[in-house]
Design a protein around this motif. Structure first.
Motif, short mmCIF file in Angstrom:
data_model
loop_
_atom_site.label_atom_id
_atom_site.label_comp_id
_atom_site.label_asym_id
_atom_site.label_seq_id
_atom_site.Cartn_x
_atom_site.Cartn_y
_atom_site.Cartn_z
N THR A 154 29.41 42.17 41.05
CA THR A 154 29.97 40.84 40.81
C THR A 154 29.77 40.49 39.33
O THR A 154 29.20 41.26 38.57
CB THR A 154 29.25 39.75 41.63
N ASN A 173 43.88 46.14 34.08
CA ASN A 173 42.90 47.20 34.39
C ASN A 173 42.65 48.09 33.18
O ASN A 173 41.54 48.56 32.96
CB ASN A 173 43.37 48.04 35.58
N PRO A 231 40.18 33.67 43.50
CA PRO A 231 40.36 32.40 44.22
C PRO A 231 40.12 31.20 43.31
O PRO A 231 39.29 31.26 42.39
CB PRO A 231 39.29 32.47 45.32
N PRO A 291 33.86 39.06 42.49
CA PRO A 291 33.70 40.46 42.12
C PRO A 291 34.19 40.72 40.70
O PRO A 291 35.07 40.01 40.20
CB PRO A 291 34.58 41.21 43.12
N ARG A 292 33.63 41.74 40.07
CA ARG A 292 34.09 42.11 38.73
C ARG A 292 35.42 42.85 38.85
O ARG A 292 35.81 43.28 39.92
CB ARG A 292 33.04 42.98 38.04
N ARG A 293 36.08 43.00 37.71
CA ARG A 293 37.34 43.75 37.61
C ARG A 293 38.44 43.15 38.47
O ARG A 293 39.29 43.85 38.98
CB ARG A 293 37.10 45.23 37.96
N TYR A 294 38.40 41.81 38.66
CA TYR A 294 39.45 41.10 39.40
C TYR A 294 40.42 40.48 38.41
O TYR A 294 40.02 39.73 37.52
CB TYR A 294 38.84 40.01 40.29
N TYR A 295 41.67 40.80 38.64
CA TYR A 295 42.74 40.35 37.76
C TYR A 295 43.17 38.93 38.14
O TYR A 295 43.52 38.11 37.30
CB TYR A 295 43.84 41.38 37.90
N ALA A 296 43.09 38.65 39.44
CA ALA A 296 43.36 37.31 39.94
C ALA A 296 42.19 36.95 40.84
O ALA A 296 41.54 37.83 41.38
CB ALA A 296 44.65 37.30 40.74
N PRO A 307 48.90 43.72 36.60
CA PRO A 307 47.56 44.18 36.99
C PRO A 307 47.19 45.50 36.32
O PRO A 307 46.04 45.68 35.91
CB PRO A 307 47.63 44.34 38.50
#
Lengths: 542, 320
Positions: A386, A75, A460, A453-458, A71
Motif C-alpha cells: 500500500t 504503469n 476510490p 494499494p500502490r501502483r493504482y492508476y485510478a 493506464p
C-alpha cells in the motif's frame, strides 16, 4: 607610437579544474575529482529525468479517475521513475560523486588505487543509462522497478529485456567503484591514519563497498535469468514453464534490500561529517558509529524475507526474518542517538549543510520507525503493497539519502568548485524541500493504512483529499530541487571565492587549497590525531 | 466522501481491532521517540548555538553506559512489537476448524469466486458474518494479491501454487476488495466488493444461485470428461492409484517420502504427474498443464475431496 598598457597577468594557482582544458581532458581524465564531476553531471540529469516521471504520476493521481494518460502509460511512468531513481540515481549518488571526490582526499591519497578503472566505471554507468533510456524512449517498460515474475518474463509486452541489459551493465559500474574504494581504503591511507582515526565518511563508504561487492552480482544474475526466460523460454520463474515465481523475489530482494543500505550508509557518513563540523565536536561514541556501519552491512543481507510476508512464505521463516529486521534497526538507532548526543555542549551553527543534517535526522528517524511497522508481520499483512510502503521508503531514500546528498553537496561545494554558494537561497531552498517533502509523503502513511494499494492508476474517491495534498507537496518539492540547480550553476561563476577551509573542519580534504591541485596534496599529510579533533583539551567523560 | 479525514479503514473482521491496537502501540512509541529526538535536537541546537565565531567547545568522549542503554532499551521495546506482531500473524495464518470454504481465482483483471455449494461470482464475494471463511487462492496468469482493508488481511495469489488465507467478518457491510500486487494494465481495475451479511440473509442469497450444481458435481463432470475416471476410480488399485478416500491421507512416494494429499499435492499431480510418483506405480500419466484452467482444477479437487469421507479414519490408521 603608443604603448599598449600591459595588464598584469595574475597566474591563477594550478588546480584540478584549470590543469588542462578541452573535452578530451575531461573524457580521458583519470583524476578522481574530475571523474566525480562527470558523475555529478550524469546523475543530475538522471535525477531530473526520474523526477519528471514522478511529476506525471502525481498529476495523474490528483483525481480519482484515470484521466490524464492511459493506464499503460501510467504503469510505464512509475516503472521508469523507480528504475531511474534507484539504479541510476540513488545507488551511484553519494558514493560516485562525493565518495569519488573525497575518499582519496580524506585519507590523504593522491588518487584512487585504480584510476583507470575509476574512469571505466563512469563509462559503464553512462552506457547502462543510455541503454535504459533508449528502452524508455522506444516504448518503455511496465513491470515496476521490481520486475516481478512471471509478469516481467511472460506477460509484459514492453522493452523488459533491453531495460534489464541497461541495469545489468550499470551494476558493473557499482562493482568497479566498490572495488576501488575497498582497495584504496586498505592500501592508500596516509601515514598515521589508522582505521580508528578515519573519518566516519570513510567507514560508511567502506561498509557500502562491501555490500556492493557482495550484492550486485546477485541482481546481475537475476536480471540475466529474467532475460533468458523472456527470450529463450528457459523455465526458471514462470510456473507454466516449470519455474517458481517466488524464487525471483528471493533473488531480487537478496540484492535490493541491502541496496537500501547502499543508498543510505553513505548518507549516514555525510551526516556524521556535517554534525561534527557544524557543532565543532568530536563525534559522540566514534567506534559505535563506525562499527554500526559494518553491522548494518552484515545484517542487511539477512532480512530480505520481510518482503515476502504475504507471499505464502513459511510462517516460521517469516518469524526469523521479522526478528532480524528488528535487529538491523538497532545499529541505525545507535547512529541517530550518537548524532544527537554529539550536539550536546557543542558550538552549533546553522549553515545550510547543518540544516540538511537536521532534516536528515528527523526524516530518517520517521522512515526508520515506520520500518518497524512493516517489520511487524501483523501490520505488514495490512499495509504491504500500500502507500504506507511508498511513504516509508521515500522517507528513507529521499528524506534520508537525498537530504544528506544535498547537505554534502553544499558542504563540499567550496572544495569542489572553489566557490561559495549563496547562503540565503540555500537556506530557503532547504526549508522548501523539507516542507514539500513532508507534505508529499506524510499523507501517504495515512493513505496506506486506509488501504490504498500502490501502483493504482485510478482509486476510490474517498482517497482523494490525501492524494491532492500529496500532489501539492510534490509541486513544492519540485521547486525545492530547481532552486539549487539554478544557484549552484550560478555560483560556479559568480560565487564568492572559497578559502581552503571555509567551515573550519578538521579532515584532510580541508588542509589543501580549494579547488585542490590535481595531485590533491603537495606534501603527503601525516596524521597524528583522531578524527574530529576540534579541541585539544582532554576529553570529558559523560 | 463521508468524512474529510479518517485514519482507520472500517474495522470488520475478527482480527481488525487487534491489528489496529498493535498499530496504535507502534504509533505511540514512534511518536514518543520522534518527539524525544526532535526535542533533543531542537534544545541542543538552541542551547548550544554558536555565540562567537572563534568558540571551540570542550570535547566529550562517548559513554559506554549510554551506548548500551540506547541499544538495549529500544531493542526490548522492539521485541514487544515482534512478539505481539508474530502472535497475531500466526493467528491470522492458521485457519480455525469448522469454517466454510471459498475458492478464488485471480486472472488479469478480475476475481472469479466459487462457493462449494454452487454459486459463482465475479468481483463480488458474499460471506456470512460470524463464520470463519477459508479462502483457497489460485492464479491463472501473474501474481495478484487478495486484499480486504476492512479485514486487515492480504495474501498473494501466486500462479503455480495454492495459497490459503482466512478471515471472519464481524460486521455486516460492503467492503473494498483490492488487488494489491501489480498485475498489468488494469491492475487498479481489479477491484470488487465483499458483502458481509447476516446469517439468514446469506442463506437466502445462497439459495438464489448455483443452478449448475455444486463445485464437486462440476468437478465430477470434468473428471469424466478428461478421462481421469477410466483409471483413477477403480476400487482395487490397477495401473493408477485410486482417488477414493485419498484426500487428507498420507501418501507413500517412490523413494520412501511421505506427503499429505492436500489441495497443492492434487493440483501438482494433475499438472505435473511426474513430480511426485506414488510408490508401486509407473509414471504413465500424461500432463494436463495448459489444458485445464485453475477454476476447473479447483472443481476437480473439490470432487476428489468429496470422495474422501473415509479418509479421516485412514489418517488415524497410519498414525497408529
Amino acid at each position: 607610437m603608443s604603448t599598449v598598457p600591459v595588464e598584469p597577468v595574475v597566474e591563477a594557482p594550478r588546480n584540478y579544474l584549470n590543469a588542462s582544458y578541452g573535452v578530451k581532458s575531461w573524457l580521458l581524465t583519470t583524476d578522481h575529482k574530475r571523474i566525480a564531476l562527470l558523475y555529478l553531471v550524469t546523475i543530475t540529469i538522471l535525477f531530473f529525468l526520474g523526477g519528471a516521471f514522478a511529476v506525471m504520476i502525481r498529476l495523474e493521481l490528483a483525481t480519482p479517475q484515470g484521466d490524464l494518460m492511459t493506464p499503460d502509460t501510467y504503469n510505464k511512468m512509475f516503472t521508469l521513475h523507480g528504475i531511474i531513481m534507484v539504479f541510476f540515481f540513488l545507488v551511484p549518488s553519494i558514493p560516485a560523486t562525493l565518495g569519488n571526490f573525497l575518499v582519496p582526499m580524506m585519507i590523504g591519497a593522491r588518487d584512487m588505487a585504480f584510476p583507470r578503472i575509476n574512469l571505466l566505471s563512469w563509462y559503464v554507468l553512462t552506457i547502462g543509462a543510455v541503454i535504459s533510456i533508449s528502452a524508455a524512449v522506444m516504448g518503455g517498460v511496465d513491470t515496476g522497478w521490481t520486475f516481478y515474475t512471471p509478469y516481467s518474463t511472460t506477460y509484459s509486452n514492453t522493452y523488459v529485456t533491453l531495460m534489464a541489459v541497461g541495469i545489468f551493465i550499470a551494476g558493473f559500474s557499482s562493482i568497479l567503484t566498490g572495488l576501488n574504494f575497498i582497495v584504496t581504503i586498505h592500501t592508500m591511507r596516509a601515514p598515521g591514519l589508522t582505521w580508528f582515526r578515519m573519518p566516519l565518511f570513510i567507514w560508511s563508504h567502506y561498509a557500502t563497498a562491501i555490500i556492493i561487492m557482495l550484492g550486485t552480482p546477485v541482481i546481475a544474475i537475476t536480471l540475466l535469468l529474467v532475460g533468458a526466460e523472456r527470450t529463450l523460454k528457459l523455465g526458471i520463474f514462470d510456473p507454466a514453464l516449470g519455474g517458481d515465481p517466488i524464487l525471483f523475489q528471493h533473488l531480487f530482494w537478496f540484492y535490493s534490500h541491502p541496496a537500501v543500505y547502499i543508498m543510505v550508509l553513505p548518507a549516514m557518513g555525510v551526516v556524521s561529517e556535517l554534525i561534527t563540523c557544524f557543532s565543532r565536536k568530536r563525534i559522540f561514541g566514534y567506534s559505535f558509529v563506525a562499527l554500526s556501519s559494518v553491522a548494518i552491512a552484515i545484517l542487511s543481507f539477512l532480512v530480505w524475507g520481510h518482503h515476502l510476508f504475504v507471499s505464502g512464505q513459511s510462517v516460521y521463516a517469516g518469524m526469523i526474518f521479522s526478528l532480524l529486521s528488528f535487529m538491523v534497526a538497532v545499529p541505525s538507532a545507535i547512529k541517530v542517538f550518537n548524532w544527537t548526543a554529539t550536539l550536546y555542549r557543542g558550538s552549533i551553527s546553522y549553515d545550510t549543510p547543518m540544516l540538511y543534517a537536521f532534516g536528515f535526522i528527523g526524516l530518517f528517524t520517521i522512515g526508520g520507525l515506520t520500518g518497524l511497522f512493516v517489520a511487524t508481520m501483523a501490520i505488514d499483512l495490512h499495509v504491504h503493497d500500500t502507500y504506507f510502503i511508498i511513504a516509508h521508503f521515500h522517507y528513507i531514500m529521499v528524506g534520508g539519502t537525498v537530504m544528506a546528498y544535498m547537505g554534502g553537496l553544499h558542504y563540499w561545494w567550496p572544495k569542489m568548485t572553489g566557490r561559495m554558494y549563496p547562503e540565503g537561497w540555500a537556506k530557503f531552498s532547504a526549508l522548501v524541500l523539507f516542507v514539500g517533502f513532508n507534505l508529499t509523503f506524510f499523507p501517504q502513511f495515512i493513505l496506506g493504512y486506509l488501504g490504498m494499494p500502490r501502483r493504482y492508476y485510478a482509486y476510490p474517491e474517498e482517497f482523494q483529499v490525501l492524494n491532492v495534498m500529496s500532489s501539492a507537496g510534490a509541486t513544492i518539492l519540485g521547486v525545492g530541487y530547481l532552486i539549487p540547480l539554478v544557484y549552484l550553476f550560478w555560483s560556479m561563476r559568480y560565487g564568492e571565492r572559497a578559502s581552503s577551509n571555509p567551515w573550519g573542519a578538521t579532515s584532510l580534504e580541508w588542509q589543501t587549497p580549494s579547488p585542490p591541485p590535481t595531485e590533491n596534496f603537495t606534501v603527503t599529510p601525516v596524521v597524528t590525531e583522531e578524527a574530529y579533533t576540534y579541541s585539544h583539551e582532554a576529553p570529558e567523560h559523560v | 466522501m463521508r468524512e474529510l479525514f479518517r485514519f482507520f479503514p472500517d474495522s470488520a473482521s475478527s482480527i481488525s481491532d487487534a491489528v489496529d491496537a498493535l498499530y496504535l502501540w507502534l504509533t505511540t512509541v514512534s511518536t514518543i521517540m520522534t518527539l524525544l529526538i526532535f526535542l533533543a535536537i531542537g534544545y541542543f541546537a538552541i542551547r548550544y548555538r554558536r555565540r562567537e565565531p572563534g568558540e571551540v567547545p570542550a570535547p566529550v568522549l562517548g559513554s559506554l553506559r549510554l551506548e548500551i542503554l540506547w541499544s538495549v532499551i529500544p531493542f526490548l521495546v522492539m521485541l514487544s512489537f515482534f512478539t505481539w506482531g508474530t502472535y497475531l500473524y500466526f493467528h491470522s495464518q492458521t485457519s480455525p476448524k469448522g469454517g466454510m470454504e471459498v475458492f478464488i481465482t485471480g486472472k488479469q483483471w478480475m476475481w472469479k469466486i466459487q462457493h462449494p455449494s454452487g454459486p459463482r461470482e465475479i468481483n463480488e464475494l458474499h460471506v456470512p458474518i460470524g463464520v470463519p471463511v477459508n479462502l483457497t487462492l489460485a492464479s491463472e496468469d501473474v501474481i495478484h494479491s487478495f486484499y480486504v482493508p476492512a479485514f486487515r488481511i492480504k495474501k498473494d495469489v501466486v500462479p503455480g501454487r495454492l495459497n490459503r488465507v482466512w478471515f471472519q467478518a464481524t460486521k455486516p457491510g460492503k467492503y473494498h476488495l483490492f488487488c494489491a500486487e501489480y498485475c498489468g494494465t488494469e491492475h487498479s481495475g481489479m477491484i470488487g466488493w465483499v458483502y458481509a451479511m447476516e446469517r439468514h440473509e446469506y442463506e437466502q442469497w445462497l439459495s438464489g444461485g448455483g443452478g449448475e450444481g455444486s463445485m464437486a458435481t462440476r468437478g465430477e463432470k470434468l473428471f469424466q470428461q478428461y478421462g481421469c475416471a477410466s483409471c483413477h476410480t477403480m476400487e482395487t488399485a490397477g495401473r493408477c492409484p485410486s482417488v477414493r478416500g485419498l484426500y487428507g491421507r498420507q501418501v507413500l512416494l517412490r523413494g520412501g517420502e511421505q506427503v499429505t494429499a492436500d489441495d497443492s499435492y492434487l493440483r501438482e499431480s494433475i499438472l505435473n504427474p511426474r513430480a511426485k510418483i506414488v510408490a508401486g506405480f509407473e509414471p504413465i500419466m500424461p500432463t494436463f498443464q495448459g489444458q485445464i484452467n485453475e477454476e476447473s482444477l479447483l472443481q476437480i479437487i473439490a470432487y476428489i475431496k468429496s470422495l474422501g469421507v473415509e479418509g479421516g479414519e485412514e489418517v488415524e490408521a497410519t498414525k497408529k
